[in-house]
Each structure stands twice: as C-alpha cells, then as structure tokens.
Design a protein around this motif. Structure first.
Motif, PDB file in Angstrom:
ATOM      1  N   ASP A  80       0.300   9.503  -4.069  1.00 41.94           N
ATOM      2  CA  ASP A  80       1.609   9.686  -3.430  1.00 41.94           C
ATOM      3  C   ASP A  80       2.054   8.464  -2.635  1.00 41.94           C
ATOM      4  N   LYS A  81       1.387   7.349  -2.842  1.00 39.41           N
ATOM      5  CA  LYS A  81       1.669   6.166  -2.023  1.00 39.41           C
ATOM      6  C   LYS A  81       2.918   5.408  -2.469  1.00 39.41           C
ATOM      7  N   ILE A  82       3.204   5.398  -3.780  1.00 34.77           N
ATOM      8  CA  ILE A  82       4.378   4.678  -4.273  1.00 34.77           C
ATOM      9  C   ILE A  82       5.204   5.633  -5.125  1.00 34.77           C
ATOM     10  N   ALA A  90       7.698   6.834 -12.704  1.00 35.06           N
ATOM     11  CA  ALA A  90       7.300   7.638 -11.550  1.00 35.06           C
ATOM     12  C   ALA A  90       5.963   8.323 -11.812  1.00 35.06           C
ATOM     13  N   VAL A  91       5.800   8.852 -13.025  1.00 34.90           N
ATOM     14  CA  VAL A  91       4.542   9.510 -13.389  1.00 34.90           C
ATOM     15  C   VAL A  91       3.400   8.505 -13.403  1.00 34.90           C
ATOM     16  N   GLU A  92       3.651   7.333 -13.988  1.00 34.13           N
ATOM     17  CA  GLU A  92       2.593   6.326 -14.061  1.00 34.13           C
ATOM     18  C   GLU A  92       2.211   5.811 -12.676  1.00 34.13           C
ATOM     19  N   LEU A  93       3.181   5.650 -11.798  1.00 36.91           N
ATOM     20  CA  LEU A  93       2.874   5.263 -10.418  1.00 36.91           C
ATOM     21  C   LEU A  93       1.997   6.311  -9.745  1.00 36.91           C
ATOM     22  N   ALA A  94       2.343   7.581  -9.946  1.00 33.55           N
ATOM     23  CA  ALA A  94       1.565   8.657  -9.334  1.00 33.55           C
ATOM     24  C   ALA A  94       0.143   8.698  -9.887  1.00 33.55           C
ATOM     25  N   ASN A  95       0.003   8.471 -11.183  1.00 28.94           N
ATOM     26  CA  ASN A  95      -1.332   8.482 -11.785  1.00 28.94           C
ATOM     27  C   ASN A  95      -2.215   7.377 -11.236  1.00 28.94           C
ATOM     28  N   ARG A  96      -1.594   6.263 -10.831  1.00 26.41           N
ATOM     29  CA  ARG A  96      -2.367   5.116 -10.368  1.00 26.41           C
ATOM     30  C   ARG A  96      -2.467   5.021  -8.845  1.00 26.41           C
ATOM     31  N   TYR A  97      -1.407   5.446  -8.149  1.00 24.24           N
ATOM     32  CA  TYR A  97      -1.365   5.250  -6.695  1.00 24.24           C
ATOM     33  C   TYR A  97      -1.247   6.550  -5.909  1.00 24.24           C
ATOM     34  N   SER A 103      12.869   6.861   2.623  1.00 25.60           N
ATOM     35  CA  SER A 103      12.155   7.242   3.836  1.00 25.60           C
ATOM     36  C   SER A 103      11.091   8.310   3.578  1.00 25.60           C
ATOM     37  N   ASP A 104      10.321   8.617   4.622  1.00 25.99           N
ATOM     38  CA  ASP A 104       9.288   9.647   4.523  1.00 25.99           C
ATOM     39  C   ASP A 104       9.863  11.050   4.407  1.00 25.99           C
ATOM     40  N   GLY A 108       0.783  -1.235   0.000  1.00 20.91           N
ATOM     41  CA  GLY A 108       0.000   0.000   0.000  1.00 20.91           C
ATOM     42  C   GLY A 108       0.803   1.267   0.000  1.00 20.91           C
ATOM     43  N   LYS A 109       2.099   1.154   0.278  1.00 21.66           N
ATOM     44  CA  LYS A 109       2.942   2.347   0.338  1.00 21.66           C
ATOM     45  C   LYS A 109       4.391   1.914   0.199  1.00 21.66           C
ATOM     46  N   GLY A 110       5.186   2.685  -0.554  1.00 21.58           N
ATOM     47  CA  GLY A 110       6.580   2.304  -0.676  1.00 21.58           C
ATOM     48  C   GLY A 110       7.368   3.197  -1.597  1.00 21.58           C
TER      49      GLY A 110
END
Length: 271
Positions: A189-191, A180-187, A248-249, A143-145
């Motif tokens: 700020d979680k991944i 990175a863009v595709e991850l953001a579009n789908r998830y 990290s966060d 769920g986050k990473g």
C-alpha cells in the motif's frame, strides 16, 4: 480530519503544469501545503508560476521538458531531487488534442491522417507512461507516494472528431488499472495510482470549439451542455478537491480508481 488531506512537506510534480487545468493542479498542491515541480514546455509560464508561488511563501520549481523526451525528464528529476531531496507524488496532466488528430464530418473516414491520430494517441498515453517511469522510480526510492493520471470523458463515450485523443485516454484508463495492481503487488500500500476523468472544461485548446466570442455556445458546445445534467462547463478549481484527495492520506486505501468530475455527463443517457 483536515490533516488527512494535508500535503505538508510532500513534493509533487505536475506535468502539463503550464496549462489551464495543470495550473489548477499546481495551486491545489500548494494550497494543501505541498511543494511543487511545475513541468511543461513553456519555460516562461513555468517560471512565472513558480516565482509567484515562491513570492507568496510557497515552494515551487520550474521544470522545462517535453513529456515524450525521457532524457529531458531525467534531468528534471535530478533538478527536483537536488532542490527538495525527494519526490512523493506525480500528477500526469500533460496531454491534449492537436489539429492533425481531428477528423471532421465532411472528411473521408478512410482517408484519416493516421500519423496525426497516432501522434495524439502517443502524447496522451506515452506522455503519461514515460513520466511515471522516470519520476515513479524516485517515488519508490522515497518509499511512499501517489500517482494521479488524467483521463477524460473521451474514454467513456464515443466523442466525434477526436479519435486519436479518444484512443489515447482509453489507453490511460487501462494503464491506470494495470499499473495500480502491479504497484500493489510490488510495494503493497506504499505507492498508489488513481485517476480523475474531467468532463468539459474550457481550455485554450477547446475554447473556440465550444464557445463563440459573445459567450454563447457553438453547435458542439451546445451539444455538450445538453448532455451535461449540470448544464454548464466545469471550472478548473472544481478539480482541486479530487486531486488533493488522491495525493493525500485521505485516500490511502484507494488504488486503481477513477473519479469522474463531469457534472453528470458520463452517467446521463440523454432522456
């Protein structure tokens, strides 16, 4: 503030974890409180490093696989999920150059070993993409990473002799931004996906190319030092801070970025 940089209880896989730079990444994860999967082809080194970490009170598992073999990676994913139950991050540190991917100045540029160039290019590009496909799926399930790719100065400037490596790392750069863009579009700020671009660090692959037995520099090594404002090679431990930051966060609003850790090599014009 220090909690922002904590990897406490996070499970991070480091591909190429049996190499010199990979070893620094593994130690960085552990020192920041994380649990680590040390993935590489060298079972002896992977197990030695995992045993040392476990004996010192950390948590690590050796994962033996070739990053170009999806089935081997899937088995490693099952191993780490069985042991730790989750995957929170991935460092794609596997890669490097090989002799068949080198063309020397006295060789005919129109007679390059194209198969060798392709092999090196594939290792660096697809050796980043394939592990992301396998372990990224588990990160999404968590769920986050965070995923960190390893670029190079070879994608920033034309470095002679190593065309296959140059092209592979250039591909990693674009993949880093696109994915990175595709991850953001789908998830949202979680991944996140980011990269570091190391300058010149002495490893087993390049030591003989850059240095001589008495500690001096080869002609090529001397040219690197001349183009590096800090006038030295990097120490692998100097990569730890950026890796921990990106996992990290502390970097939770950062994605598609690249941090150059190069002593100024990438920005120096030579005059």
């Amino acid at each position: 503030m220090e909690n922002l940089f904590s990897l406490k209880d996070k499970v991070i896989i480091v591909t190429g974890g049996t190499g010199i730079l990979g070893g620094a990444f593994v130690n960085a994860v552990v020192e920041a409180g994380g649990k680590v999967g040390i993935l590489g082809r060298n079972a002896e080194v992977a197990n030695e490093r995992a045993d040392a970490i476990n004996q010192a009170g950390g948590e690590a598992i050796a994962l033996v696989a070739d990053v170009m073999d999806e089935n081997q990676l899937i088995k490693c994913r099952e191993q780490i999920l069985e042991k730790f139950g989750r995957i929170d991050g991935l460092v794609n540190a596997a890669g490097g150059n090989q002799p068949e991917g080198v063309i020397n100045p006295d060789q005919d540029i129109f007679k390059m070993n194209l198969d060798g160039m392709k092999k090196v290019m594939d290792l660096n590009l697809w050796g980043t993409i394939i592990p992301t496909q396998v372990f990224g799926e588990a990160i999404a399930a968590t769920g986050k990473g965070s995923i960190v790719n390893i670029s190079s100065m070879n994608s920033k400037r034309a470095i002679s002799k190593v065309l296959g490596y140059n092209m592979g790392k250039a591909g990693v750069d674009y993949y880093n931004q696109w994915f990175a863009v595709e991850l953001a579009n789908r998830y949202g700020d979680k991944i996140r996906m980011n990269a570091i671009a190391p300058g010149f660090f002495l490893t087993e692959q390049n030591r003989n190319l850059l240095t001589v037995a008495d500690g001096g520099y080869t002609d090529r090594g001397g040219m690197v030092i001349k183009q590096t404002p800090f006038k030295r090679f990097g120490d692998p431990d100097e990569l730890k801070g950026a890796i921990v930051y990106l996992l990290s966060d502390a970097s939770k609003f950062v994605t598609g970025a690249m941090i150059c850790i190069d002593g100024g090599f990438s920005v120096y014009g030579g005059v």
